[in-house]
Design an enzyme around this catalytic site. Structure first.
Site, PDB file in Angstrom:
ATOM      1  N   GLN A  96       0.845  -1.349   0.022  1.00  0.00           N
ATOM      2  CA  GLN A  96      -0.061  -0.044  -0.070  1.00  0.00           C
ATOM      3  C   GLN A  96       1.031   1.202   0.164  1.00  0.00           C
ATOM      4  O   GLN A  96       0.480   2.234  -0.142  1.00  0.00           O
ATOM      5  CB  GLN A  96      -0.780  -0.129   1.368  1.00  0.00           C
ATOM      6  N   GLU A 131       0.355  -1.878   4.369  1.00  0.00           N
ATOM      7  CA  GLU A 131       0.920  -0.504   4.440  1.00  0.00           C
ATOM      8  C   GLU A 131       2.178  -0.344   4.992  1.00  0.00           C
ATOM      9  O   GLU A 131       3.164   0.322   4.023  1.00  0.00           O
ATOM     10  CB  GLU A 131      -0.076   0.412   5.509  1.00  0.00           C
ATOM     11  N   ARG A 209      -4.676   7.665  16.842  1.00  0.00           N
ATOM     12  CA  ARG A 209      -6.112   7.564  16.532  1.00  0.00           C
ATOM     13  C   ARG A 209      -6.789   7.061  17.504  1.00  0.00           C
ATOM     14  O   ARG A 209      -8.265   7.713  17.776  1.00  0.00           O
ATOM     15  CB  ARG A 209      -6.118   6.942  15.224  1.00  0.00           C
ATOM     16  N   GLU A 618     -12.979   3.098   5.940  1.00  0.00           N
ATOM     17  CA  GLU A 618     -13.032   2.587   7.682  1.00  0.00           C
ATOM     18  C   GLU A 618     -14.115   2.587   8.442  1.00  0.00           C
ATOM     19  O   GLU A 618     -14.594   1.907   9.225  1.00  0.00           O
ATOM     20  CB  GLU A 618     -11.841   3.274   8.275  1.00  0.00           C
TER      21      GLU A 618
END
Length: 670
Positions: A96, A131, A209, A618
């Site tokens: 990614q 990722e 997050r 998401e």
């Protein structure tokens, strides 16, 4: 490195490695005892938490744990490296993050970034697991290729992939919450302990997050959020759809369930009572606009016939002794942007050919989420042609450089805007040529501003009878030496956050929604089914409604899997025992709700992404948590909701039976 896999395996069998086995740290608790921190604790606060707790009418304390989750993408980790001229390396990587692979491989090999070209056509799924985690395998492949000067491919088997790669971060959360007797939250103090695994990977960003989503949709005047990343001896845990937000939201939603039960309040009404309103401020100081939390909860309740649903569940439970039903409700407020501000940028390269077709290279990676479909539609709209005239090329670091990972639900926003900006440059160059050409063919006199690109042709004004095809215009422009290629760039505006002060605006906008789920639980076997699910999700002006619907449905079921069946099991030395699809259960077609309704709210929003749309990658994952709370609610009906079921995630049949047994131990009359 060998001609065949069989030869490589034979050679590997001859190796003997001597090593000293040391005690392993395999859990968060063991890491705490050893003081094994990956990084110092951090967090943020607003208001006076201790004073608010002391003045609250009711205070609850407790703990919540959320579990790991394996990505189970279709295509396992893999890479192919091909030598070029001199020291040049071409890498075809399942990543990614092509630019990260390029930069890291160059550093490993002692090369410059210009010497390493990374190309990604598409991925067979990723969900965050490619990722940063894909970089290791790409660099191993590049290193072998660099030494043997021949093409090299590395491809993990399913057992290797599942056994060696990181998962979603397990969290343990301790909380204190102060409320009024009416259920209005006065203070929330929560500490997140996250299992980062063997090295940091993306743990810090993920826990950041979680901190920024700890309050979910709720207006809480006094908040303190602490996060501690722990180092254990398991594969480094990594990005996974939601990126820490599901863990943070699971904690506060568990708290809301407890408040509702302890104070005998309706779970949905409690959530609406505490929901953010227009111009409220988050604990980190970002002002909320176009807040849609309570209205979408009301809309979801209306679509699900919530009142009748509650009555039907109560009636069912009174009529059945060994099969019980429960309701779960989870609203969502999800911030869209990378929380690392500099990553919120993207680029694209657009070529218009003289036959009126278009080539687009952009900084996103297609992994089944539909970013190519959205970018193609966005560019097609700018040129006024159908999407079958657009070709989306592979992501190549020679065509789009210094790109951000395709992650954080930003792929369409960042890269769609970059491609749109590139297309606009070409269209603006074509307009004067078109105005001149159309007038020469007998059309009305017009300026470049009057030229319209639509329905595969170019004209001046909306209903002009004189028009030309895009191919004719492109050919004429080329003959006039007009540039038909353009580079587009986009950086998300208005972002900034300071972790030293815990204040700023980390998100470009927020996505709102709500999910209501009914679960039916057999309390003798622990098996459950989802009988009903109603999801209401805010997409704003969807670029591609079918792509968005697919993402909403898929994310929800992946969230259900995390909460209810996907159990990562390791032995006493940290080796993954649930390393195959024979031992690791993911949702299948038979696990979807029997009655399932999805409504996309496509109202116009000023605070939104590309072309007024909102991200869908998401946020819908979090609706899956409603399945867990529905199962828990069904178990607690055994005690007439007067005792808490100690149900741990994931809610496997074994976990359900343990919760039923524990609940019965609390009540002699059961």
């Amino acid at each position: 490195v060998a001609e065949t896999r069989a030869i490589a395996a034979q050679a590997r069998a001859t190796l003997r490695i001597e090593y000293e086995e040391l005690p392993g740290i395999l859990t968060i608790e063991e890491a705490k005892q050893a003081g094994s921190l990956l990084a110092p604790e951090f967090g943020l606060a607003s208001g006076d938490v201790e004073r608010a707790l002391a003045e609250s009418e009711v205070v609850f304390e407790g703990s919540v744990a959320s579990s790991a989750q394996e990505h189970i993408y279709f295509e396992t980790q893999r890479a192919r490296a091909i030598p070029g001229e001199g020291r040049e390396i071409f890498l075809f990587s399942g990543t990614q993050s092509p630019s990260e692979v390029q930069q890291t491989a160059a550093r490993v090999l002692g090369l410059d970034s210009k010497d390493v070209t990374v190309d990604v056509k598409r991925l067979g799924g990723a969900f965050g697991g490619k990722e940063s985690a894909a970089t290791l395998w790409a660099c191993l492949t590049a290193l072998a290729c660099y030494h043997v000067k021949r093409p090299v491919e590395l491809r993990l088997s399913r057992l290797q992939d599942t056994g060696w790669t990181g998962k979603r971060h397990p969290f343990e959360c301790r909380y204190r919450v102060g409320v009024t007797r009416a259920g209005v939250i006065q203070a929330y103090d929560v500490a997140f302990d996250g299992d980062g695994g063997a090295f940091a990977d993306l743990t810090m960003a993920i826990m950041q997050r979680a901190v920024l989503h700890a309050e979910n949709v709720y207006r809480i005047p006094n908040v303190r959020i602490t996060a501690r990343p722990w180092k254990t001896h398991v594969p480094p845990n990594t990005a996974f759809r939601g990126f820490g937000a599901p863990q943070g939201v699971f904690a506060i939603e568990s708290v809301m369930q407890r408040i509702a039960r302890e104070l005998n309040l309706d779970p949905l009404e409690l959530r609406k009572r505490n929901a953010y309103r227009e111009n409220d401020t988050t604990p980190y100081g970002q002002t909320l606009v176009e807040v849609n939390a309570a209205p979408l909860m009301e809309r979801c309740a209306e679509r699900a016939n919530y009142g009748d649903m509650k009555n039907a569940v109560r009636a069912f439970n009174q009529a059945h002794r060994f099969v019980k039903r429960g309701i779960g409700v989870v609203p969502v407020k999800f911030g869209i942007s990378f929380t690392t501000a500099f990553l919120n940028q993207g680029s694209a390269l657009v070529h218009l050919y003289t036959d009126g077709t278009v080539s687009v290279s952009h900084g996103g990676v297609e992994m089944g989420q539909g970013v190519n479909a959205k970018v193609a539609r966005i560019v097609a709209d700018e040129f006024g042609i159908s999407v079958n005239r657009i070709r989306i090329e592979s992501h190549n670091t020679k065509r789009t450089a210094n790109t951000s990972p395709t992650a954080a639900s930003t792929g369409a926003d960042i890269n769609g805007n970059a491609a749109r900006n590139a297309a606009k440059k070409i269209v603006d160059r074509l307009k004067p040529v078109a105005a001149e050409l159309l007038q020469a063919r007998g059309g009305q006199a017009a300026t470049a501003d009057d030229v319209i690109f639509q329905n595969g042709s170019v004209s001046v004004f909306a209903h002009s009878e004189t028009h030309i095809s895009l191919a004719e215009l492109a050919q004429a422009a080329w003959q006039k030496r007009v540039d038909l290629s353009a580079h587009g760039y986009y950086a998300t505006p208005g972002l900034g956050f300071d972790w030293n002060t815990g204040r700023g605006s980390p998100f470009a906008y927020y996505v709102y929604g709500c999910g209501i789920v009914i679960a039916e639980v057999d309390v003798l076997t622990g098996y459950f089914t989802l009988t009903d699910a109603c999801l209401v999700h805010e997409t704003a002006e969807s670029v591609d409604a079918e792509v968005d619907r697919g993402q909403i449905e898929g994310a929800f079921m992946q969230g259900v899997g995390w909460c209810t069946m996907e159990d990562v099991v390791r032995d006493g030395k940290g080796r993954t025992l649930s390393a195959s699809l024979a031992t690791y259960k993911i949702p299948a077609a038979g696990d979807v709700p029997q009655r399932w309704e999805v409504e996309m709210i496509q109202t116009e929003r000023r605070s939104a992404g590309v072309k007024g749309s909102k991200a869908v990658g998401e946020p819908p994952f979090l609706y899956g948590e409603a399945a867990f709370f529905a199962i828990k609610d069904a178990i607690e009906s055994l005690a007439d909701y007067r005792a808490e079921a100690e149900l741990r995630m994931p809610a496997t049949p074994e976990a359900i039976l343990r919760a039923v047994k524990t609940l019965r131990g609390k009540r002699d009359d059961l």
